[in-house]
Design a protein around this motif. Structure first.
Motif, PDB file in Angstrom:
ATOM      1  N   UNK A 110       0.851  -1.208   0.000  1.00 43.46           N
ATOM      2  CA  UNK A 110       0.000   0.000   0.000  1.00 43.46           C
ATOM      3  C   UNK A 110       0.888   1.260   0.000  1.00 43.46           C
ATOM      4  N   UNK A 111       1.910   1.275   0.842  1.00 44.00           N
ATOM      5  CA  UNK A 111       2.746   2.476   0.978  1.00 44.00           C
ATOM      6  C   UNK A 111       3.694   2.697  -0.194  1.00 44.00           C
ATOM      7  N   UNK A 112       4.190   1.614  -0.760  1.00 40.74           N
ATOM      8  CA  UNK A 112       5.208   1.765  -1.812  1.00 40.74           C
ATOM      9  C   UNK A 112       4.773   1.264  -3.182  1.00 40.74           C
ATOM     10  N   UNK A 113       3.582   0.729  -3.278  1.00 43.13           N
ATOM     11  CA  UNK A 113       3.115   0.193  -4.549  1.00 43.13           C
ATOM     12  C   UNK A 113       3.682  -1.194  -4.799  1.00 43.13           C
TER      13      UNK A 113
ATOM     14  N   UNK B 252      -6.763  -9.822 -14.059  1.00 38.43           N
ATOM     15  CA  UNK B 252      -6.587  -8.368 -14.080  1.00 38.43           C
ATOM     16  C   UNK B 252      -6.089  -7.834 -12.743  1.00 38.43           C
ATOM     17  N   UNK B 253      -6.749  -8.227 -11.645  1.00 37.32           N
ATOM     18  CA  UNK B 253      -6.347  -7.795 -10.300  1.00 37.32           C
ATOM     19  C   UNK B 253      -6.213  -9.012  -9.380  1.00 37.32           C
ATOM     20  N   UNK B 254      -5.128  -9.063  -8.592  1.00 36.20           N
ATOM     21  CA  UNK B 254      -4.909 -10.260  -7.751  1.00 36.20           C
ATOM     22  C   UNK B 254      -5.962 -10.481  -6.666  1.00 36.20           C
ATOM     23  N   UNK B 255      -6.145 -11.742  -6.363  1.00 37.63           N
ATOM     24  CA  UNK B 255      -7.068 -12.229  -5.337  1.00 37.63           C
ATOM     25  C   UNK B 255      -6.365 -12.111  -3.978  1.00 37.63           C
ATOM     26  N   UNK B 256      -6.935 -11.319  -3.079  1.00 42.57           N
ATOM     27  CA  UNK B 256      -6.293 -11.123  -1.768  1.00 42.57           C
ATOM     28  C   UNK B 256      -6.788 -12.123  -0.720  1.00 42.57           C
ATOM     29  N   UNK B 257      -7.637 -13.048  -1.142  1.00 43.10           N
ATOM     30  CA  UNK B 257      -8.133 -14.048  -0.193  1.00 43.10           C
ATOM     31  C   UNK B 257      -7.296 -15.333  -0.236  1.00 43.10           C
ATOM     32  N   UNK B 258      -6.296 -15.354  -1.104  1.00 40.23           N
ATOM     33  CA  UNK B 258      -5.420 -16.545  -1.200  1.00 40.23           C
ATOM     34  C   UNK B 258      -4.746 -16.847   0.132  1.00 40.23           C
TER      35      UNK B 258
ATOM     36  N   UNK C  23       5.311  -3.381  -8.041  1.00 37.27           N
ATOM     37  CA  UNK C  23       5.645  -3.585  -9.457  1.00 37.27           C
ATOM     38  C   UNK C  23       6.416  -4.887  -9.542  1.00 37.27           C
ATOM     39  N   UNK C  24       5.778  -5.923  -9.014  1.00 40.34           N
ATOM     40  CA  UNK C  24       6.423  -7.245  -8.949  1.00 40.34           C
ATOM     41  C   UNK C  24       6.177  -8.090 -10.191  1.00 40.34           C
ATOM     42  N   UNK C  25       5.454  -7.520 -11.148  1.00 41.19           N
ATOM     43  CA  UNK C  25       5.120  -8.265 -12.383  1.00 41.19           C
ATOM     44  C   UNK C  25       4.501  -9.613 -12.034  1.00 41.19           C
ATOM     45  N   UNK C  26       3.434  -9.529 -11.259  1.00 43.36           N
ATOM     46  CA  UNK C  26       2.774 -10.757 -10.809  1.00 43.36           C
ATOM     47  C   UNK C  26       1.927 -11.386 -11.921  1.00 43.36           C
ATOM     48  N   UNK C  27       1.860 -10.720 -13.043  1.00 39.92           N
ATOM     49  CA  UNK C  27       1.180 -11.302 -14.203  1.00 39.92           C
ATOM     50  C   UNK C  27      -0.266 -10.863 -14.376  1.00 39.92           C
ATOM     51  N   UNK C  28      -0.576  -9.628 -13.958  1.00 38.13           N
ATOM     52  CA  UNK C  28      -1.952  -9.137 -14.126  1.00 38.13           C
ATOM     53  C   UNK C  28      -2.001  -8.068 -15.206  1.00 38.13           C
ATOM     54  N   UNK C  29      -3.085  -8.119 -16.005  1.00 38.27           N
ATOM     55  CA  UNK C  29      -3.210  -7.254 -17.173  1.00 38.27           C
ATOM     56  C   UNK C  29      -3.117  -5.766 -16.811  1.00 38.27           C
ATOM     57  N   UNK C  30      -3.566  -5.401 -15.610  1.00 40.15           N
ATOM     58  CA  UNK C  30      -3.544  -3.985 -15.230  1.00 40.15           C
ATOM     59  C   UNK C  30      -2.118  -3.456 -15.104  1.00 40.15           C
ATOM     60  N   UNK C  31      -1.184  -4.319 -14.818  1.00 37.48           N
ATOM     61  CA  UNK C  31       0.218  -3.902 -14.657  1.00 37.48           C
ATOM     62  C   UNK C  31       0.559  -3.636 -13.203  1.00 37.48           C
ATOM     63  N   UNK C  32       1.267  -2.522 -12.931  1.00 38.30           N
ATOM     64  CA  UNK C  32       1.715  -2.214 -11.564  1.00 38.30           C
ATOM     65  C   UNK C  32       0.581  -1.618 -10.727  1.00 38.30           C
TER      66      UNK C  32
END
Ligand code: HEC
Length: 154
Positions: A68-71, A139-145, A73-82
């Protein structure tokens, strides 16, 4: 006769010298083995601690706060990007992190922050990660993993 005596002395001397040397070598080797063994034990303990650490709730909370504080940009593989930094301020970030860990059924370090964290989450994060935290596939990562992708990678 005299020559034989000298020869015997030389052989005796050489044998004694050889034996002394061998026993010295032996003690150095066993010392080295001992040190290696100690080192190995130490390393083993260290890596075990690290693995336990990375799966702890504290680690997860600090990972979320950091994103949250630093963003991210880990290239986790989501279409939206960073993900950009600063969707919430630092104080809100801690509370949101407390809420986000509950999405995967974990008990946060500060349960008293969850309620407020939830409110912040809905207005600051829900637009992308979904109000239920499940994200949008691809597109956006699942935070419930159980283990978030960035942590899994580490
Ligand atoms: C504009 C859309 C957007 C918003 C708003 C947003 N995120 Fe993200 N988030 C992303 C994207 C895209 C990624 C993946 C970035 C990458 O590949 O590193 C991500 C990654 C993450 C990750 C890492 C996921 C993992 O599996 O390791 C976490 C945690 C996270 N976001 C939490 C939040 C929280 C909490 C908020 C609200 C304060 C938030 N995000 C707001 C788009 C967003």
């Amino acid at each position: 006769m005299k020559q034989n005596l000298i020869l015997i002395f030389i052989i005796l001397f050489a044998t004694v010298a050889f034996l002394i040397n061998r026993s010295r070598l032996h003690t150095t080797q066993s010392n080295l083995n001992h040190i290696d063994h100690k080192k190995e034990k130490h390393l083993h303990q260290n890596s075990k601690e690290k693995i336990e650490d990375i799966h702890s709730v504290k680690y997860l909370e600090s990972y979320i706060e950091d994103v949250i504080n630093n963003g991210s940009s880990q290239k986790l593989g989501f279409a939206y990007g960073d993900m950009q930094a600063g969707f919430a301020d630092k104080d809100a970030a801690k509370k949101i992190a407390a809420y986000v860990v509950t999405l995967s059924g974990k008990q946060p370090t500060h349960p008293e922050w969850v309620k407020e964290g939830h409110t912040f989450y809905i207005s600051n994060c829900g637009g992308c990660h979904g109000e239920d935290g499940k994200g949008i596939h691809g597109t956006f990562p699942d935070l419930t993993r159980e283990t978030l992708l960035g942590i899994e990678r580490r």
